[in-house]
Motif scaffolding. Structure first.
Motif, PDB file in Angstrom:
ATOM      1  N   GLU A 211       4.624   7.005   7.249  1.00  0.00           N
ATOM      2  CA  GLU A 211       4.017   7.319   8.545  1.00  0.00           C
ATOM      3  C   GLU A 211       2.946   8.400   8.433  1.00  0.00           C
ATOM      4  OE1 GLU A 211       5.376   8.253  13.154  1.00  0.00           O
ATOM      5  OE2 GLU A 211       6.874   8.031  11.586  1.00  0.00           O
ATOM      6  N   GLU A 212       3.258   9.511   7.786  1.00  0.00           N
ATOM      7  CA  GLU A 212       2.277  10.579   7.657  1.00  0.00           C
ATOM      8  C   GLU A 212       1.134  10.175   6.736  1.00  0.00           C
ATOM      9  OE1 GLU A 212       1.959  13.615   9.152  1.00  0.00           O
ATOM     10  OE2 GLU A 212       3.481  12.792  10.497  1.00  0.00           O
ATOM     11  N   TRP A 213       1.470   9.539   5.631  1.00  0.00           N
ATOM     12  CA  TRP A 213       0.442   9.096   4.685  1.00  0.00           C
ATOM     13  C   TRP A 213      -0.553   8.157   5.347  1.00  0.00           C
ATOM     14  CZ3 TRP A 213      -0.697   4.155   3.024  1.00  0.00           C
ATOM     15  CH2 TRP A 213      -1.559   4.058   1.920  1.00  0.00           C
ATOM     16  N   SER A 214      -0.063   7.243   6.171  1.00  0.00           N
ATOM     17  CA  SER A 214      -0.913   6.203   6.746  1.00  0.00           C
ATOM     18  C   SER A 214      -1.884   6.746   7.791  1.00  0.00           C
ATOM     19  CB  SER A 214      -0.048   5.102   7.360  1.00  0.00           C
ATOM     20  OG  SER A 214       0.797   5.621   8.376  1.00  0.00           O
ATOM     21  N   LYS A 215      -1.638   7.947   8.305  1.00  0.00           N
ATOM     22  CA  LYS A 215      -2.543   8.510   9.312  1.00  0.00           C
ATOM     23  C   LYS A 215      -3.925   8.807   8.743  1.00  0.00           C
ATOM     24  CE  LYS A 215       1.071  10.765  12.074  1.00  0.00           C
ATOM     25  NZ  LYS A 215       1.627  12.081  12.508  1.00  0.00           N
ATOM     26  N   ARG A 216      -4.032   9.000   7.454  1.00  0.00           N
ATOM     27  CA  ARG A 216      -5.292   9.415   6.840  1.00  0.00           C
ATOM     28  C   ARG A 216      -5.879   8.330   5.935  1.00  0.00           C
ATOM     29  NH1 ARG A 216      -1.678  13.561   6.283  1.00  0.00           N
ATOM     30  NH2 ARG A 216      -1.329  13.092   4.075  1.00  0.00           N
ATOM     31  N   ARG A 217      -5.476   7.100   6.121  1.00  0.00           N
ATOM     32  CA  ARG A 217      -5.918   6.045   5.218  1.00  0.00           C
ATOM     33  C   ARG A 217      -6.763   4.996   5.939  1.00  0.00           C
ATOM     34  NH1 ARG A 217      -4.998   9.707   2.819  1.00  0.00           N
ATOM     35  NH2 ARG A 217      -3.315  10.116   1.343  1.00  0.00           N
ATOM     36  N   GLN A 218      -7.663   4.377   5.186  1.00  0.00           N
ATOM     37  CA  GLN A 218      -8.456   3.286   5.721  1.00  0.00           C
ATOM     38  C   GLN A 218      -7.565   2.069   5.972  1.00  0.00           C
ATOM     39  OE1 GLN A 218     -11.713   3.386   6.566  1.00  0.00           O
ATOM     40  NE2 GLN A 218     -11.678   5.582   6.048  1.00  0.00           N
ATOM     41  N   PRO A 219      -7.880   1.259   6.983  1.00  0.00           N
ATOM     42  CA  PRO A 219      -7.027   0.105   7.304  1.00  0.00           C
ATOM     43  C   PRO A 219      -6.784  -0.827   6.128  1.00  0.00           C
ATOM     44  CG  PRO A 219      -8.569   0.507   9.092  1.00  0.00           C
ATOM     45  CD  PRO A 219      -8.964   1.436   7.976  1.00  0.00           C
ATOM     46  N   HIS A 220      -7.810  -1.092   5.316  1.00  0.00           N
ATOM     47  CA  HIS A 220      -7.600  -2.032   4.213  1.00  0.00           C
ATOM     48  C   HIS A 220      -6.681  -1.444   3.151  1.00  0.00           C
ATOM     49  CE1 HIS A 220     -11.005   0.368   2.726  1.00  0.00           C
ATOM     50  NE2 HIS A 220     -10.658  -0.005   1.497  1.00  0.00           N
ATOM     51  N   HIS A 221      -6.716  -0.125   2.961  1.00  0.00           N
ATOM     52  CA  HIS A 221      -5.779   0.500   2.032  1.00  0.00           C
ATOM     53  C   HIS A 221      -4.353   0.394   2.558  1.00  0.00           C
ATOM     54  CE1 HIS A 221      -8.941   3.285  -0.074  1.00  0.00           C
ATOM     55  NE2 HIS A 221      -8.983   2.035  -0.490  1.00  0.00           N
ATOM     56  N   LEU A 222      -4.198   0.644   3.848  1.00  0.00           N
ATOM     57  CA  LEU A 222      -2.866   0.567   4.451  1.00  0.00           C
ATOM     58  C   LEU A 222      -2.327  -0.856   4.383  1.00  0.00           C
ATOM     59  CD1 LEU A 222      -0.492   1.677   6.032  1.00  0.00           C
ATOM     60  CD2 LEU A 222      -1.836   1.430   8.127  1.00  0.00           C
ATOM     61  N   ASP A 223      -3.163  -1.836   4.664  1.00  0.00           N
ATOM     62  CA  ASP A 223      -2.720  -3.229   4.599  1.00  0.00           C
ATOM     63  C   ASP A 223      -2.227  -3.583   3.206  1.00  0.00           C
ATOM     64  OD1 ASP A 223      -3.484  -3.366   7.210  1.00  0.00           O
ATOM     65  OD2 ASP A 223      -5.121  -4.795   6.906  1.00  0.00           O
ATOM     66  N   ARG A 224      -2.960  -3.166   2.183  1.00  0.00           N
ATOM     67  CA  ARG A 224      -2.583  -3.502   0.812  1.00  0.00           C
ATOM     68  C   ARG A 224      -1.277  -2.822   0.412  1.00  0.00           C
ATOM     69  NH1 ARG A 224      -7.840  -1.839  -2.300  1.00  0.00           N
ATOM     70  NH2 ARG A 224      -6.679  -2.517  -4.147  1.00  0.00           N
ATOM     71  N   MET A 225      -1.129  -1.573   0.843  1.00  0.00           N
ATOM     72  CA  MET A 225       0.117  -0.871   0.536  1.00  0.00           C
ATOM     73  C   MET A 225       1.305  -1.545   1.215  1.00  0.00           C
ATOM     74  SD  MET A 225       1.853   1.532  -0.857  1.00  0.00           S
ATOM     75  CE  MET A 225       0.897   2.960  -1.367  1.00  0.00           C
ATOM     76  N   LEU A 226       1.164  -1.891   2.491  1.00  0.00           N
ATOM     77  CA  LEU A 226       2.260  -2.545   3.206  1.00  0.00           C
ATOM     78  C   LEU A 226       2.632  -3.866   2.555  1.00  0.00           C
ATOM     79  CD1 LEU A 226       1.375  -1.899   6.961  1.00  0.00           C
ATOM     80  CD2 LEU A 226       3.404  -1.102   5.737  1.00  0.00           C
ATOM     81  N   ARG A 227       1.642  -4.652   2.196  1.00  0.00           N
ATOM     82  CA  ARG A 227       1.933  -5.943   1.572  1.00  0.00           C
ATOM     83  C   ARG A 227       2.692  -5.772   0.257  1.00  0.00           C
ATOM     84  NH1 ARG A 227      -0.572 -10.400   3.683  1.00  0.00           N
ATOM     85  NH2 ARG A 227      -2.148  -9.983   5.302  1.00  0.00           N
ATOM     86  N   MET A 228       2.303  -4.783  -0.530  1.00  0.00           N
ATOM     87  CA  MET A 228       2.975  -4.583  -1.802  1.00  0.00           C
ATOM     88  C   MET A 228       4.419  -4.134  -1.609  1.00  0.00           C
ATOM     89  SD  MET A 228       2.400  -1.859  -4.840  1.00  0.00           S
ATOM     90  CE  MET A 228       3.440  -0.755  -3.879  1.00  0.00           C
ATOM     91  N   LEU A 229       4.623  -3.103  -0.753  1.00  0.00           N
ATOM     92  CA  LEU A 229       5.967  -2.559  -0.579  1.00  0.00           C
ATOM     93  C   LEU A 229       6.894  -3.552   0.104  1.00  0.00           C
ATOM     94  CD1 LEU A 229       5.213   1.136   0.460  1.00  0.00           C
ATOM     95  CD2 LEU A 229       5.663   0.203  -1.808  1.00  0.00           C
ATOM     96  N   ILE A 230       6.393  -4.262   1.096  1.00  0.00           N
ATOM     97  CA  ILE A 230       7.224  -5.242   1.788  1.00  0.00           C
ATOM     98  C   ILE A 230       7.596  -6.386   0.853  1.00  0.00           C
ATOM     99  CG2 ILE A 230       7.246  -6.949   3.646  1.00  0.00           C
ATOM    100  CD1 ILE A 230       5.483  -4.955   5.233  1.00  0.00           C
ATOM    101  N   THR A 231       6.649  -6.808   0.009  1.00  0.00           N
ATOM    102  CA  THR A 231       6.944  -7.854  -0.967  1.00  0.00           C
ATOM    103  C   THR A 231       8.012  -7.391  -1.947  1.00  0.00           C
ATOM    104  OG1 THR A 231       4.707  -8.761  -0.793  1.00  0.00           O
ATOM    105  CG2 THR A 231       5.970  -9.325  -2.763  1.00  0.00           C
ATOM    106  N   ARG A 232       7.924  -6.152  -2.390  1.00  0.00           N
ATOM    107  CA  ARG A 232       8.926  -5.622  -3.307  1.00  0.00           C
ATOM    108  C   ARG A 232      10.317  -5.576  -2.672  1.00  0.00           C
ATOM    109  NH1 ARG A 232       6.634  -0.556  -6.921  1.00  0.00           N
ATOM    110  NH2 ARG A 232       4.891  -1.649  -7.909  1.00  0.00           N
ATOM    111  N   SER A 233      10.378  -5.385  -1.363  1.00  0.00           N
ATOM    112  CA  SER A 233      11.688  -5.277  -0.705  1.00  0.00           C
ATOM    113  C   SER A 233      12.470  -6.580  -0.729  1.00  0.00           C
ATOM    114  CB  SER A 233      11.510  -4.813   0.742  1.00  0.00           C
ATOM    115  OG  SER A 233      10.974  -5.838   1.556  1.00  0.00           O
TER     116      SER A 233
END
Length: 320
Positions: free
Chosen positions: A57-79
């Motif tokens: 949550e805190e990390w995502s406040k300072r990130r570009q949307p495309h960076h956040l999208d890529r991070m979410l896709r990776m972590l959710i896939t790993r789950s």
């Protein structure tokens, strides 16, 4: 291992056991430190046991949307479908929200304030939120009563709803009684409700919620200045409910309500995604540390890195 030796082969632990241990580390450490220790540890953090709870949550406040999208896709896939808790700010579009719900059938806690999702996508896929007990859709300005009604109809286990607005954006609000009516009509099991700074919500709508949610224990009405509630009436008719506001401007600490709210750590790190392909989940060089924007010059350390071909995009000099 030789008899009597104190040496332990930590790399020989099964990935499931390692994953349970690594869940006690920060997300930054899991992604940037653990994979570089040895191959077996790298395989462990690529599995689902480290990713049942994800808090960016805190990390995502300072990130570009495309960076956040890529991070979410990776972590959710790993789950691998085992995700139980996700905290993130600013989901940028309906596509990534749909991806999240397609791969999170066990999700119980979802905090996604300031997300750019629409009524239509929530109506389409709210059925995938059936396991949710805690939902924060505060400051999501593109959704309204339609989304809340769909959530209420499908999320029968929902105990906590946060639907706060920002004071700075409240001047342009349309009447919000329709959202209150959707809550009252579809969420009878709520125990905790936050609707701060809904400036145009009426007293009648608030009373409708109180009457329709008999298990309600807390209600945040801070900034709902058109609501007029008599304290003696509340004590007589709704003795279990603690009401904050409406004419009260103070900080309410969500973590104080510990029975139904998850505990969120304040120990966040400022770190970033590099421009390498995040689809290469087993690449140890896919992540690294980045300087904190608030870090003073004298506190900076010299760090060496490798494998980041276009690091210049992030203001990094060429690697020596």
């Amino acid at each position: 291992m030789a008899d009597g030796s104190e040496y332990r082969c930590w790399d020989e632990l099964i990935p499931d056991a390692l994953g349970l241990i690594f869940r006690n580390l920060s997300l930054q450490e899991i992604l940037t430190v653990v994979p570089r220790v040895c191959k077996s540890w790298g395989r462990a953090v690529s599995g689902p046991y480290c990713w049942q709870e994800i808090d960016i949550e805190e990390w995502s406040k300072r990130r570009q949307p495309h960076h956040l999208d890529r991070m979410l896709r990776m972590l959710i896939t790993r789950s691998c479908g085992s995700l139980r808790k996700l905290c993130v700010t600013g989901i940028s579009n309906d596509t990534i929200f749909s991806f999240l719900l397609e791969h999170a059938g066990s999700l119980q806690t979802l905090r996604m304030p300031r997300s750019e999702i629409s009524d239509s996508i929530v109506e389409q896929i709210a059925g995938r939120l059936s396991t949710i007990t805690f939902l924060d859709v505060s400051y999501c300005n593109k959704i309204g009563a339609r989304a809340l009604e769909a959530i209420g109809k499908h999320c029968k286990l929902l105990l906590v709803l946060c639907r706060n607005m920002e004071l700075s954006s409240s001047a342009d609000q349309l009447p919000l009684d329709d959202e209150a009516h959707a809550i009252a009509a579809t969420m009878p099991k709520l125990k905790h409700l936050e609707i701060a700074y809904h400036l145009l919500i009426s007293t009648e709508s608030v009373l409708k919620i109180l009457s329709s949610c008999p298990e309600l224990e807390f209600m945040n009405l801070t900034g709902c200045w058109d609501v007029k509630l008599d304290g003696n009436f509340l004590k007589e008719k709704f003795p279990k409910v603690r009401v904050l506001g409406p004419h009260l401007l103070e900080y309410y600490d969500m973590n104080d309500w510990g029975d139904y709210c998850s505990e969120y750590s304040d120990d966040y790190f400022a770190w970033d995604i590099f421009s390498v392909d995040m689809g290469d989940y087993d690449d140890d060089d896919s992540f690294d540390e980045m300087w904190d924007d608030e870090q003073r010059l004298e506190e900076l350390e010299l760090r060496f890195y490798e494998g980041i071909e276009d690091a210049g995009l992030y203001g990094w000099p060429p690697s020596p």
